[in-house]
Design a protein around this motif. Structure first.
Motif, PDB file in Angstrom:
ATOM      1  N   VAL A 154       0.842  -1.199   0.000  1.00 49.40           N
ATOM      2  CA  VAL A 154       0.000   0.000   0.000  1.00 49.40           C
ATOM      3  C   VAL A 154       0.878   1.250   0.000  1.00 49.40           C
ATOM      4  CG1 VAL A 154      -1.639   1.350   1.397  1.00 49.40           C
ATOM      5  CG2 VAL A 154      -2.012  -1.111   1.042  1.00 49.40           C
ATOM      6  N   VAL A 155       1.889   1.266   0.863  1.00 52.63           N
ATOM      7  CA  VAL A 155       2.795   2.420   0.926  1.00 52.63           C
ATOM      8  C   VAL A 155       3.510   2.606  -0.407  1.00 52.63           C
ATOM      9  CG1 VAL A 155       4.904   3.308   2.018  1.00 52.63           C
ATOM     10  CG2 VAL A 155       3.086   2.321   3.425  1.00 52.63           C
ATOM     11  N   LEU A 156       3.983   1.510  -0.989  1.00 51.73           N
ATOM     12  CA  LEU A 156       4.680   1.578  -2.274  1.00 51.73           C
ATOM     13  C   LEU A 156       3.768   2.137  -3.370  1.00 51.73           C
ATOM     14  CD1 LEU A 156       7.322   0.908  -3.758  1.00 51.73           C
ATOM     15  CD2 LEU A 156       6.377  -1.367  -4.188  1.00 51.73           C
ATOM     16  N   ARG A 157       2.545   1.647  -3.439  1.00 51.90           N
ATOM     17  CA  ARG A 157       1.596   2.120  -4.465  1.00 51.90           C
ATOM     18  C   ARG A 157       1.227   3.585  -4.254  1.00 51.90           C
ATOM     19  NH1 ARG A 157      -0.849  -3.351  -4.167  1.00 51.90           N
ATOM     20  NH2 ARG A 157      -0.066  -4.404  -6.010  1.00 51.90           N
ATOM     21  N   ALA A 160       4.175   5.690  -5.307  1.00 53.13           N
ATOM     22  CA  ALA A 160       4.284   5.702  -6.767  1.00 53.13           C
ATOM     23  C   ALA A 160       3.214   6.598  -7.388  1.00 53.13           C
ATOM     24  CB  ALA A 160       4.169   4.281  -7.317  1.00 53.13           C
ATOM     25  N   ALA A 161       1.991   6.539  -6.858  1.00 58.08           N
ATOM     26  CA  ALA A 161       0.900   7.378  -7.383  1.00 58.08           C
ATOM     27  C   ALA A 161       1.191   8.853  -7.123  1.00 58.08           C
ATOM     28  CB  ALA A 161      -0.429   6.979  -6.754  1.00 58.08           C
ATOM     29  N   ARG A 162       1.670   9.160  -5.920  1.00 61.10           N
ATOM     30  CA  ARG A 162       2.001  10.546  -5.607  1.00 61.10           C
ATOM     31  C   ARG A 162       3.126  11.053  -6.501  1.00 61.10           C
ATOM     32  NH1 ARG A 162       4.913  10.460  -1.076  1.00 61.10           N
ATOM     33  NH2 ARG A 162       6.570  10.965  -2.085  1.00 61.10           N
ATOM     34  N   GLN A 163       4.138  10.235  -6.691  1.00 57.11           N
ATOM     35  CA  GLN A 163       5.262  10.626  -7.531  1.00 57.11           C
ATOM     36  C   GLN A 163       4.832  10.810  -8.983  1.00 57.11           C
ATOM     37  OE1 GLN A 163       8.025   7.491  -6.671  1.00 57.11           O
ATOM     38  NE2 GLN A 163       8.801   8.504  -4.837  1.00 57.11           N
ATOM     39  N   ALA A 164       3.946   9.956  -9.454  1.00 60.58           N
ATOM     40  CA  ALA A 164       3.448  10.091 -10.828  1.00 60.58           C
ATOM     41  C   ALA A 164       2.644  11.383 -10.977  1.00 60.58           C
ATOM     42  CB  ALA A 164       2.593   8.885 -11.199  1.00 60.58           C
ATOM     43  N   ALA A 165       1.883  11.730  -9.945  1.00 61.91           N
ATOM     44  CA  ALA A 165       1.056  12.941 -10.000  1.00 61.91           C
ATOM     45  C   ALA A 165       1.900  14.216  -9.939  1.00 61.91           C
ATOM     46  CB  ALA A 165       0.044  12.935  -8.861  1.00 61.91           C
ATOM     47  N   THR A 166       3.017  14.162  -9.214  1.00 66.76           N
ATOM     48  CA  THR A 166       3.856  15.360  -9.065  1.00 66.76           C
ATOM     49  C   THR A 166       5.033  15.372 -10.035  1.00 66.76           C
ATOM     50  OG1 THR A 166       5.262  14.339  -7.383  1.00 66.76           O
ATOM     51  CG2 THR A 166       3.303  15.548  -6.606  1.00 66.76           C
ATOM     52  N   GLY A 167       5.235  14.270 -10.751  1.00 59.49           N
ATOM     53  CA  GLY A 167       6.361  14.190 -11.669  1.00 59.49           C
ATOM     54  C   GLY A 167       7.670  13.898 -10.972  1.00 59.49           C
ATOM     55  N   GLY A 174      15.634   9.454  -3.338  1.00 61.20           N
ATOM     56  CA  GLY A 174      16.502   8.481  -2.677  1.00 61.20           C
ATOM     57  C   GLY A 174      15.789   7.170  -2.415  1.00 61.20           C
ATOM     58  N   GLY A 175      14.610   7.022  -2.960  1.00 63.96           N
ATOM     59  CA  GLY A 175      13.864   5.791  -2.772  1.00 63.96           C
ATOM     60  C   GLY A 175      13.931   4.920  -4.002  1.00 63.96           C
ATOM     61  N   ARG A 176      13.169   3.881  -3.990  1.00 64.09           N
ATOM     62  CA  ARG A 176      13.127   2.945  -5.099  1.00 64.09           C
ATOM     63  C   ARG A 176      12.268   3.534  -6.210  1.00 64.09           C
ATOM     64  NH1 ARG A 176      10.965  -2.990  -3.777  1.00 64.09           N
ATOM     65  NH2 ARG A 176      12.952  -3.851  -4.319  1.00 64.09           N
ATOM     66  N   PRO A 177      12.659   3.334  -7.466  1.00 68.87           N
ATOM     67  CA  PRO A 177      11.820   3.837  -8.559  1.00 68.87           C
ATOM     68  C   PRO A 177      10.481   3.110  -8.561  1.00 68.87           C
ATOM     69  CG  PRO A 177      13.815   2.761  -9.407  1.00 68.87           C
ATOM     70  CD  PRO A 177      13.857   2.676  -7.914  1.00 68.87           C
ATOM     71  N   PRO A 178       9.412   3.762  -8.976  1.00 71.51           N
ATOM     72  CA  PRO A 178       8.104   3.095  -9.003  1.00 71.51           C
ATOM     73  C   PRO A 178       8.128   1.899  -9.918  1.00 71.51           C
ATOM     74  CG  PRO A 178       7.911   5.458  -9.490  1.00 71.51           C
ATOM     75  CD  PRO A 178       9.354   5.142  -9.424  1.00 71.51           C
TER      76      PRO A 178
END
Length: 179
Positions: A154-157, A160-167, A174-178
């Protein structure tokens, strides 16, 4: 010296990354190894108590299955140490960390099953209420599944969704790529 831009948020060679991941893995598994070994040790002693002979066949069979699970969990969690000892100095750290990661994940799953089975055995004997023992043990196993498997996903998803939304990429933070 070449760097690996695939290492999230880090400027490190593949060898440096493998060394870092290996050290992280050892720190993570240390607690589990100790817990599994202690649980396994206690389980072994149960068969030598006077009350063991009087247990119903179901409980003796459950005990046997629990001891076997404990042995397999201990073996899986200690296996990365044996791998490292046999492969050290062969330039295989990336392969070692990959295999060790799978062994640790397998060991954690089997450890959760061992704990649930031991709890079931204990509660069947201590409470004399098999239905309650099954419900409580299943609930504990569900808790492990939720906290050890579901919650990280859940945290990973969400990340990833937040990162996709903000670019923003996982590497930039410093984290794992989505995935």
């Amino acid at each position: 010296m070449t760097t690996n831009k695939g290492a999230p948020g880090r400027d490190e060679t593949p060898e440096e990354r493998a060394d870092r991941l290996w050290t992280d893995m050892l720190q993570e598994v240390r607690v589990c190894q100790t817990g599994a070994q202690i649980l396994f040790g206690f389980l072994i002693g149960v068969a030598f108590t006077p009350r063991f002979a009087g247990l119903p066949d179901f409980d003796k069979n459950l005990y046997t299955a629990t001891v076997i699970l404990g042995a397999v969990a201990t073996g899986a969690l200690v296996a990365p140490v044996a791998f490292h000892r046999l492969l050290a100095g062969h330039g295989m750290k990336p392969e070692l960390t990959h295999v060790a990661g799978h062994l640790i994940a397998t060991g954690l799953i089997i450890l959760a099953l061992t704990i649930a089975a031991a709890l079931l055995l204990l509660l069947r004997i201590a409470t004399g209420n098999p239905a309650a023992a099954w419900i409580i043990s299943a609930s504990v196993l569900a808790w492990f599944t939720t906290t050890w498997l579901v919650l990280p996903q859940v945290v990973l998803r969400r990340t990833a969704a937040r990162q996709a939304a903000t670019g923003e990429s996982g590497e930039a933070r410093g984290g794992r790529p989505p995935r």
